[in-house]
Write a protein that holds these residues in place. Structure first.
Motif, PDB file in Angstrom:
ATOM      1  N   MET A 186       5.766 -46.765  71.169  1.00  0.00           N
ATOM      2  CA  MET A 186       5.821 -45.654  70.225  1.00  0.00           C
ATOM      3  C   MET A 186       5.932 -46.180  68.798  1.00  0.00           C
ATOM      4  O   MET A 186       6.646 -47.138  68.547  1.00  0.00           O
ATOM      5  N   SER A 187       5.210 -45.560  67.890  1.00  0.00           N
ATOM      6  CA  SER A 187       5.264 -45.943  66.480  1.00  0.00           C
ATOM      7  C   SER A 187       6.640 -45.663  65.884  1.00  0.00           C
ATOM      8  O   SER A 187       7.412 -44.866  66.415  1.00  0.00           O
ATOM      9  N   TYR A 188       6.906 -46.316  64.765  1.00  0.00           N
ATOM     10  CA  TYR A 188       8.034 -45.946  63.913  1.00  0.00           C
ATOM     11  C   TYR A 188       7.727 -44.539  63.382  1.00  0.00           C
ATOM     12  O   TYR A 188       6.591 -44.246  63.016  1.00  0.00           O
ATOM     13  N   VAL A 189       8.721 -43.643  63.360  1.00  0.00           N
ATOM     14  CA  VAL A 189       8.447 -42.236  63.038  1.00  0.00           C
ATOM     15  C   VAL A 189       9.195 -41.794  61.781  1.00  0.00           C
ATOM     16  O   VAL A 189      10.424 -41.890  61.712  1.00  0.00           O
ATOM     17  N   VAL A 190       8.437 -41.312  60.823  1.00  0.00           N
ATOM     18  CA  VAL A 190       9.009 -40.750  59.592  1.00  0.00           C
ATOM     19  C   VAL A 190       8.782 -39.242  59.627  1.00  0.00           C
ATOM     20  O   VAL A 190       7.641 -38.781  59.706  1.00  0.00           O
ATOM     21  N   ALA A 191       9.863 -38.468  59.593  1.00  0.00           N
ATOM     22  CA  ALA A 191       9.742 -37.007  59.527  1.00  0.00           C
ATOM     23  C   ALA A 191       9.650 -36.598  58.063  1.00  0.00           C
ATOM     24  O   ALA A 191      10.441 -37.039  57.227  1.00  0.00           O
ATOM     25  N   LEU A 192       8.672 -35.763  57.774  1.00  0.00           N
ATOM     26  CA  LEU A 192       8.401 -35.310  56.404  1.00  0.00           C
ATOM     27  C   LEU A 192       8.720 -33.827  56.295  1.00  0.00           C
ATOM     28  O   LEU A 192       8.272 -33.026  57.109  1.00  0.00           O
ATOM     29  N   THR A 193       9.516 -33.466  55.296  1.00  0.00           N
ATOM     30  CA  THR A 193       9.825 -32.060  55.090  1.00  0.00           C
ATOM     31  C   THR A 193       9.972 -31.774  53.601  1.00  0.00           C
ATOM     32  O   THR A 193      10.002 -32.693  52.779  1.00  0.00           O
ATOM     33  N   GLY A 194      10.048 -30.493  53.281  1.00  0.00           N
ATOM     34  CA  GLY A 194      10.201 -30.078  51.889  1.00  0.00           C
ATOM     35  C   GLY A 194      10.167 -28.572  51.816  1.00  0.00           C
ATOM     36  O   GLY A 194       9.592 -27.916  52.689  1.00  0.00           O
ATOM     37  N   GLY A 195      10.780 -28.016  50.809  1.00  0.00           N
ATOM     38  CA  GLY A 195      10.782 -26.569  50.647  1.00  0.00           C
ATOM     39  C   GLY A 195       9.407 -26.052  50.279  1.00  0.00           C
ATOM     40  O   GLY A 195       8.513 -26.816  49.901  1.00  0.00           O
ATOM     41  N   VAL A 196       9.230 -24.742  50.389  1.00  0.00           N
ATOM     42  CA  VAL A 196       7.959 -24.107  50.056  1.00  0.00           C
ATOM     43  C   VAL A 196       7.563 -24.461  48.617  1.00  0.00           C
ATOM     44  O   VAL A 196       8.399 -24.449  47.715  1.00  0.00           O
ATOM     45  N   ALA A 197       6.313 -24.878  48.447  1.00  0.00           N
ATOM     46  CA  ALA A 197       5.730 -25.228  47.139  1.00  0.00           C
ATOM     47  C   ALA A 197       6.331 -26.484  46.496  1.00  0.00           C
ATOM     48  O   ALA A 197       6.155 -26.726  45.310  1.00  0.00           O
ATOM     49  N   ALA A 198       6.997 -27.307  47.320  1.00  0.00           N
ATOM     50  CA  ALA A 198       7.491 -28.591  46.793  1.00  0.00           C
ATOM     51  C   ALA A 198       6.350 -29.619  46.746  1.00  0.00           C
ATOM     52  O   ALA A 198       6.407 -30.585  46.000  1.00  0.00           O
ATOM     53  N   GLY A 199       5.318 -29.408  47.591  1.00  0.00           N
ATOM     54  CA  GLY A 199       4.171 -30.318  47.600  1.00  0.00           C
ATOM     55  C   GLY A 199       4.091 -31.193  48.828  1.00  0.00           C
ATOM     56  O   GLY A 199       3.503 -32.274  48.804  1.00  0.00           O
ATOM     57  N   LYS A 200       4.661 -30.706  49.939  1.00  0.00           N
ATOM     58  CA  LYS A 200       4.663 -31.487  51.186  1.00  0.00           C
ATOM     59  C   LYS A 200       3.240 -31.805  51.644  1.00  0.00           C
ATOM     60  O   LYS A 200       2.961 -32.919  52.083  1.00  0.00           O
ATOM     61  N   THR A 201       2.339 -30.825  51.537  1.00  0.00           N
ATOM     62  CA  THR A 201       0.955 -31.034  51.989  1.00  0.00           C
ATOM     63  C   THR A 201       0.275 -32.127  51.174  1.00  0.00           C
ATOM     64  O   THR A 201      -0.447 -32.975  51.727  1.00  0.00           O
ATOM     65  N   ALA A 202       0.510 -32.138  49.864  1.00  0.00           N
ATOM     66  CA  ALA A 202      -0.083 -33.173  48.996  1.00  0.00           C
ATOM     67  C   ALA A 202       0.431 -34.560  49.385  1.00  0.00           C
ATOM     68  O   ALA A 202      -0.335 -35.534  49.406  1.00  0.00           O
ATOM     69  N   VAL A 203       1.704 -34.644  49.725  1.00  0.00           N
ATOM     70  CA  VAL A 203       2.294 -35.928  50.142  1.00  0.00           C
ATOM     71  C   VAL A 203       1.715 -36.356  51.485  1.00  0.00           C
ATOM     72  O   VAL A 203       1.334 -37.514  51.681  1.00  0.00           O
ATOM     73  N   GLU A 204       1.610 -35.397  52.410  1.00  0.00           N
ATOM     74  CA  GLU A 204       1.020 -35.685  53.729  1.00  0.00           C
ATOM     75  C   GLU A 204      -0.397 -36.240  53.562  1.00  0.00           C
ATOM     76  O   GLU A 204      -0.757 -37.249  54.180  1.00  0.00           O
ATOM     77  N   ARG A 205      -1.186 -35.605  52.704  1.00  0.00           N
ATOM     78  CA  ARG A 205      -2.568 -36.075  52.466  1.00  0.00           C
ATOM     79  C   ARG A 205      -2.573 -37.462  51.840  1.00  0.00           C
ATOM     80  O   ARG A 205      -3.454 -38.280  52.127  1.00  0.00           O
ATOM     81  N   GLY A 206      -1.614 -37.732  50.966  1.00  0.00           N
ATOM     82  CA  GLY A 206      -1.518 -39.048  50.328  1.00  0.00           C
ATOM     83  C   GLY A 206      -1.289 -40.154  51.340  1.00  0.00           C
ATOM     84  O   GLY A 206      -1.915 -41.222  51.265  1.00  0.00           O
TER      85      GLY A 206
END
Length: 202
Positions: free
Chosen positions: A1-21
């Motif tokens: 299993m890979s090392y796992v980083v959970a990504l979260t953030g409040g609405v409109a914080a920019g989580k999707t932009a970070v995920e794409r990055g």
């Protein structure tokens, strides 16, 4: 299993932009919202259980989950929300766990909007990355993105866990209050760090 980083953030914080990055750097991101759609595909156990518990009007004319109708029901009735989450959330967690187990990269990400609210169920992740932005920035983004007024934008933010609660569970924080270049630099630094941590972990 890979090392796992959970990504979260409040609405409109920019989580999707970070995920794409991170995805642009070759990192796989497994999204809880994608999992939520996958587990209620026609023919699934979860969809059958939703129809059994909530009745046939939980489904649309094509036999798929009627998301708009269910959204209205769970907002109007907190007990219905609890029941629906009881059906879906364990299956979403299993879907995400299976995706991570099959991942062959040095590390991968789990994108979980409601991580604070479900933190205990994700004790198995290695690290938590929170995308943060000042409330005023998030309100301005929501008003622009969703075409809502300030009062509704504040309501949307208030409906989620507090900024303090998110930061309290964070191992790493990306502050997304500037331009694209500033965000890219933070992502690249963390990418190097996660590669190193995954090496140490293997």
């Amino acid at each position: 299993m890979s090392y796992v980083v959970a990504l979260t953030g409040g609405v409109a914080a920019g989580k999707t932009a970070v995920e794409r990055g991170f995805e642009a750097l070759g990192v796989r991101a497994y999204d809880a919202d994608v999992a939520a759609r996958a587990v209620v595909e026609p023919g699934s156990e979860a969809l059958a259980e939703v129809a059994r518990v909530f009745g046939a009007d939980a489904l649309d004319a094509e036999g798929r989950l009627d998301r708009a109708a269910m959204r209205q029901r769970v907002f109007a009735d907190p007990s219905a929300r609890t029941t629906l989450e009881g059906i879906l959330h364990p299956r979403i967690r299993t879907w995400l766990r299976d995706a991570v187990a099959a991942d062959r990269g040095p590390y991968c990400m789990l994108s979980i909007p409601l991580l604070v609210e479900n933190h205990a169920h994700y004790a198995w992740v290695d690290r938590i990355l929170v995308v943060d932005a000042p409330e005023a920035v998030r309100i301005a983004r929501l008003m622009k993105r969703d075409g809502v007024d300030e009062a509704l934008a504040r309501q949307m933010i208030a409906a989620q866990a507090t900024r303090e609660a998110r930061l309290a569970i964070a191992d790493d924080v990306i502050v997304n209050d500037g331009g694209v270049e500033a965000l890219a630099g933070q992502i690249e630094r963390l990418h190097a760090r996660y590669l190193e941590l995954s090496r140490q972990n293997s």
